[in-house]
Write a protein that holds these residues in place. Structure first.
Motif, PDB file in Angstrom:
ATOM      1  N   LEU A   1       0.655  -1.160  -0.096  1.00 30.63           N
ATOM      2  CA  LEU A   1      -0.101   0.528  -0.186  1.00 30.63           C
ATOM      3  C   LEU A   1       1.047   0.951  -0.162  1.00 30.63           C
ATOM      4  N   ILE A   2       2.390   0.893   0.462  1.00 30.28           N
ATOM      5  CA  ILE A   2       2.092   2.308   0.840  1.00 30.28           C
ATOM      6  C   ILE A   2       3.601   2.872  -0.602  1.00 30.28           C
ATOM      7  N   LEU A   3       4.113   1.561  -1.495  1.00 30.95           N
ATOM      8  CA  LEU A   3       4.168   1.691  -2.584  1.00 30.95           C
ATOM      9  C   LEU A   3       3.056   2.110  -3.786  1.00 30.95           C
ATOM     10  N   TRP A   4       2.346   2.102  -3.937  1.00 30.20           N
ATOM     11  CA  TRP A   4       0.962   2.263  -4.246  1.00 30.20           C
ATOM     12  C   TRP A   4       1.318   3.473  -4.772  1.00 30.20           C
ATOM     13  N   GLU A   5       0.854   3.330  -3.197  1.00 33.68           N
ATOM     14  CA  GLU A   5       0.433   4.946  -2.789  1.00 33.68           C
ATOM     15  C   GLU A   5       1.613   6.202  -3.347  1.00 33.68           C
ATOM     16  N   ALA A   6       3.092   5.856  -3.137  1.00 28.71           N
ATOM     17  CA  ALA A   6       3.969   6.242  -3.819  1.00 28.71           C
ATOM     18  C   ALA A   6       4.126   6.627  -5.009  1.00 28.71           C
ATOM     19  N   ILE A   7       4.111   5.656  -5.860  1.00 25.49           N
ATOM     20  CA  ILE A   7       3.896   5.825  -6.691  1.00 25.49           C
ATOM     21  C   ILE A   7       2.970   6.255  -7.995  1.00 25.49           C
ATOM     22  N   VAL A   8       1.813   6.595  -7.203  1.00 22.89           N
ATOM     23  CA  VAL A   8       0.760   7.465  -7.831  1.00 22.89           C
ATOM     24  C   VAL A   8       0.792   9.112  -7.983  1.00 22.89           C
ATOM     25  N   VAL A   9       2.020   9.503  -6.782  1.00 25.60           N
ATOM     26  CA  VAL A   9       1.802  10.486  -6.346  1.00 25.60           C
ATOM     27  C   VAL A   9       3.292  10.840  -6.610  1.00 25.60           C
ATOM     28  N   VAL A  10       4.288  10.365  -6.715  1.00 23.96           N
ATOM     29  CA  VAL A  10       5.365   9.916  -7.304  1.00 23.96           C
ATOM     30  C   VAL A  10       5.383  10.760  -9.398  1.00 23.96           C
ATOM     31  N   PHE A  11       4.810  10.151  -9.063  1.00 26.12           N
ATOM     32  CA  PHE A  11       4.827   9.925 -10.900  1.00 26.12           C
ATOM     33  C   PHE A  11       3.529  10.357 -11.385  1.00 26.12           C
ATOM     34  N   ASN A  12       2.457  11.292 -10.213  1.00 26.90           N
ATOM     35  CA  ASN A  12       1.226  11.555 -10.845  1.00 26.90           C
ATOM     36  C   ASN A  12       0.628  11.421 -11.915  1.00 26.90           C
ATOM     37  N   VAL A  13      -0.163  10.212 -11.224  1.00 25.26           N
ATOM     38  CA  VAL A  13      -0.865   9.389 -12.662  1.00 25.26           C
ATOM     39  C   VAL A  13      -2.382   9.889 -12.271  1.00 25.26           C
ATOM     40  N   SER A  14      -3.141   9.662 -13.136  1.00 24.70           N
ATOM     41  CA  SER A  14      -4.700  10.217 -13.279  1.00 24.70           C
ATOM     42  C   SER A  14      -4.690   9.811 -12.260  1.00 24.70           C
ATOM     43  N   GLU A  15      -6.415   9.881 -11.415  1.00 24.48           N
ATOM     44  CA  GLU A  15      -7.670   9.333 -10.643  1.00 24.48           C
ATOM     45  C   GLU A  15      -7.762   8.488 -11.157  1.00 24.48           C
ATOM     46  N   PHE A  16      -8.101   8.395 -12.580  1.00 26.05           N
ATOM     47  CA  PHE A  16      -9.135   8.252 -13.406  1.00 26.05           C
ATOM     48  C   PHE A  16      -8.333   6.976 -13.767  1.00 26.05           C
ATOM     49  N   VAL A  17      -7.173   6.962 -13.857  1.00 26.55           N
ATOM     50  CA  VAL A  17      -6.595   5.583 -14.563  1.00 26.55           C
ATOM     51  C   VAL A  17      -6.363   4.919 -12.972  1.00 26.55           C
ATOM     52  N   ILE A  18      -5.930   4.949 -12.399  1.00 26.15           N
ATOM     53  CA  ILE A  18      -5.893   4.289 -10.731  1.00 26.15           C
ATOM     54  C   ILE A  18      -5.510   5.269  -9.892  1.00 26.15           C
TER      55      ILE A  18
END
Length: 278
Positions: free
Chosen positions: A40-57
């Motif tokens: 969960l921590i890695l998942w959260e970090a990857i989404v924040v660091v790479f600025n992944v859109s909320e519509f994707v994940i």
């Protein structure tokens, strides 16, 4: 020795047993909790660091927040899906166990029916969903049939293996005392097959969860599968992941409920070899 001394000795001897049980439970729980936390921590970090859109994940934090916000929707959906799973699971047990007993009891039925059972198992079950809707409409019945055709096979197969796995010497012994074929089946083969039956039930309950969701995808107006489909049409990714999380938790709870039932059955049939649920 007084009664007070006896009670004190029993208390001291019981304490290490309780401590060992507690240590065993803690040692079994912490590895999956730690792994889940890291993921969960890695998942959260990857989404924040790479600025992944909320519509994707969606971020785990957003999913947790959505689970609180949409709690009434998720609870309603969980209740509907749970009923479908449990009804389908019970019918699967009835059909799977009956089929296994008949196949093992009558050799000619095994030769006639077993190839058809295997053939039916390889049919893509998703393709059956629209057929069941065509036959039974959009109510509970088509969902139950889809769950049953997905879940009965591991129950039947495992129980057949268990019913045939008796000790040949025991068969010779019961024959020597005049035991009939039916007496041997119910008093020896059936109890011997219980470990295999519970192995099949653990597989079947997970397949029931999948079957319920697939059935709700095909045509439903309630349930967690319907909620996922509805969320996808609204591009509401956090709600979609929240419903997925609810389904995963539901499947986990049902799986461990079967393991708890196996522990209970082992008290009545001490020969049952318990396979601890990891």
């Amino acid at each position: 020795m007084t009664s007070t001394d006896t009670v004190a000795i029993i208390t001291r001897s019981a304490r290490p047993v309780r401590n060992n049980w507690f240590r065993t439970q803690v040692s079994a729980l912490w590895p999956p909790i730690v792994v889940a936390a890291i993921v969960l921590i890695l998942w959260e970090a990857i989404v924040v660091v790479f600025n992944v859109s909320e519509f994707v994940i969606a971020k785990p934090s957003a999913i947790i927040a959505e689970m609180f916000t949409a709690a009434p929707l998720l609870l309603d959906g969980t209740w509907v899906t749970t009923q479908e799973i449990l009804y389908g699971f019970l019918v699967s047990i009835a059909i799977g166990v009956s089929l296994a007993i008949v196949v093992v009891r009558f050799n000619w039925i095994e030769r006639a029916v077993y190839p058809l059972i295997v053939l039916f198992q390889v049919v893509p079950k998703v393709a059956l969903a629209p057929i069941f809707i065509l036959w039974f409409g959009y109510g509970l019945t088509p969902k139950l049939w889809l769950i049953v055709v997905i879940a009965f096979f591991p129950i039947t197969l495992n129980m057949i293996v268990g019913l045939k796995g008796f000790d040949p010497d025991l068969k010779a012994l019961t024959n020597s005392i005049g035991s009939t074929r039916n007496q041997f089946l119910w008093r020896v083969q059936f109890p011997t097959s219980l470990p295999n039956l519970f192995a099949g039930l653990r597989i079947a309950i997970t397949l029931c969860v999948i079957g319920a969701v697939v059935a709700e995808f095909s045509g439903a107006s309630a349930g967690l599968g319907y909620l996922i489909q509805f969320a996808s049409t609204q591009l509401d990714t956090p709600l979609m992941f929240a419903a997925l999380t609810a389904i995963s938790i539901l499947g986990l709870v049902l799986y461990y409920a079967i393991s708890a039932l196996e522990l209970l059955a082992a008290k009545f049939y001490p020969h049952i070899k318990i396979q601890p649920a990891n």
